[in-house]
Design an enzyme around this catalytic site. Structure first.
Site, PDB file in Angstrom:
ATOM      1  N   HIS A 264       0.753  -1.274  -0.052  1.00  0.00           N
ATOM      2  CA  HIS A 264       0.069   0.255   0.065  1.00  0.00           C
ATOM      3  C   HIS A 264       0.878   1.274   0.010  1.00  0.00           C
ATOM      4  O   HIS A 264       0.197   2.356  -0.251  1.00  0.00           O
ATOM      5  CB  HIS A 264      -1.012   0.139   1.294  1.00  0.00           C
TER       6      HIS A 264
ATOM      7  N   ASP B  39      -2.316   1.986  -4.791  1.00  0.00           N
ATOM      8  CA  ASP B  39      -3.706   2.272  -4.306  1.00  0.00           C
ATOM      9  C   ASP B  39      -4.595   1.211  -4.421  1.00  0.00           C
ATOM     10  O   ASP B  39      -4.561   0.584  -5.174  1.00  0.00           O
ATOM     11  CB  ASP B  39      -3.860   3.587  -4.952  1.00  0.00           C
TER      12      ASP B  39
END
Length: 424
Positions: free
Chosen positions: A396, A400
């Site tokens: 992450h 995204d």
């Protein structure tokens, strides 16, 4: 008589220390030139250390699990003549492998000098008597297999290097009628208080370190989607029926590799490596797919290089070749490094959902779950379809959530409409 001192060799690539993973000899053993003495573990691979001389082992320089510096004393061998006690020499490693030593005999069949000491003759047959407290060499998988079969491992003769017990030895033991067929059933009704401590060394230690490092450094998140694989399974069956005899059978994996290649054209951020120390993301045009492969000593990730330039059958052949090499301990260091994205599958054991751990420094890993037949509603009708989940994880810090979801949906569309895999 003299003493030949063998020092830990320089493996290369700037490595200053290695882990002593396993001895194949003990004090008092007679060895010949080129016999494998020990396995040492680098950051990437297992390396066999051979003997450069004939002689008798008189001292070992370390214990399995010990980290030793390059140039430190590995082993001392008593030899005819003056030896090299004053001027030590290190043998060159002869093999790199990701797993335990290969199953062939560690001593070559070439003749030694007439006056040179030779190893004791190896007795044939599947059964051997060991002391009650003697622990035979065997991988964790072999130990579990023996336990499941109700076989006392100390009674099984090992055909591997240094008497290592292999799966084939368990089968030979059973074939000779030495096992107690009632043992597995009886074990369910007998109290057990035995314990076994397994030292985390060698490849298992490296796997543990990499998994811990990945979960501590990367911000993992997972995304799961179900895919209707009915159409692509029909295509696979058709291609195998038509071309299987001449080109080889296709599994689902080469189709998944192809789907990754096509989807990555629109999502290049998934085919990347992240250097978190330098804060640099490197996106790569080449798609080097790591294919997670289980071996006796743990998880290996051999790499299908330039998957973007391979056909289905080319990918299938390379996946099969690499998997066999990894399981047999013959994959090279280059074949186990350099991946840009990883594909992991447990086949029929794939379960419904998994949360795969990233193969750092990669930023995406696609996990494949098992195929099951389920009733689905298609155009208002309940029909039986073959369904499979993809359980994938992403970093992450780099990827995204929306992009990850769109990437997996792109793979889903390609697999559900398999003709699109080949439309340029």
């Amino acid at each position: 008589m003299g003493t030949h001192v063998i020092k830990m060799p320089d493996i290369g690539e700037g490595i200053a220390e290695v882990e002593l993973s396993q001895w194949h000899v003990k004090v008092g053993d007679l060895v010949v030139e080129d016999q494998v003495l020990a396995d040492v573990m680098t950051d990437k691979a297992m390396v066999d250390i051979p003997s450069p001389v004939h002689g008798k082992v008189i001292a070992l320089g370390g214990q399995p699990g010990e980290v030793m510096a390059v140039g430190s004393v590995l082993i001392s061998i008593e030899v005819e003549g003056a030896g090299n006690l004053k001027e030590s020499a290190a043998p060159a490693p002869v093999k790199e492998a990701p797993v335990a030593p290969k199953v062939e005999a560690a001593v070559e069949s070439k003749p030694a000098a007439a006056d040179a000491p030779r190893p004791a003759a190896v007795c044939q047959g599947p059964m051997v008597a060991r002391e009650a407290d003697e622990r035979p060499l065997a991988s964790p998988a072999v130990r579990k297999h023996a336990l499941d079969l109700g076989i006392q491992l100390r009674l099984v003769r090992g055909s591997g290097p240094a008497g290592r017990v292999l799966h084939e030895d368990l089968e030979a033991y059973l074939a000779q009628g030495q096992s107690n067929a009632s043992a597995p059933a009886a074990a369910a009704y007998v109290q057990r208080n035995d314990e076994e401590q397994i030292q985390v060394i060698g490849m298992r230690r490296k796997i543990a370190q990499r998994m811990q490092d990945a979960t501590q450094r990367a911000a993992h998140f997972s995304y799961v989607e179900e895919i209707d694989v009915t159409a692509i399974e029909e295509l696979r069956a058709h291609l195998n029926e038509k071309h299987g005899a001449s080109r080889g059978k296709l599994t689902l994996l080469p189709f998944l590799v192809r789907a990754l290649v096509v989807a990555l054209r629109d999502f290049p951020q998934m085919n990347a490596r992240y250097d978190d120390e330098a804060q640099v993301i490197t996106r790569l045009g080449a798609v080097h797919v790591g294919v997670a492969t289980q071996s006796d000593v743990g998880l290996m990730v051999p790499v299908v290089r330039h998957a973007e330039a391979r056909s289905l059958w080319d990918s299938a052949a390379e996946i099969s070749r690499l998997a066999n090499a990894a399981r047999n301990g013959k994959a090279s260091r280059d074949e186990l490094s350099g991946s840009t994205i990883t594909l992991t599958s447990l086949g029929a054991l794939g379960g419904i959902v998994s949360t795969p751990v990233l193969n750092l420094p990669e930023v995406a890993i696609v996990g494949v779950n098992k195929i099951v037949e389920r009733p689905m509603v298609v155009k208002g009708q309940v029909v039986i379809r073959k369904m499979m989940n993809l359980s994938s994880s992403f970093d992450h810090r780099v990827v995204d959530g929306m992009d990850a979801a769109l990437f997996i949906q792109a793979i889903r569309g390609l697999l559900e409409q398999p003709a699109t895999l080949f439309v340029e």
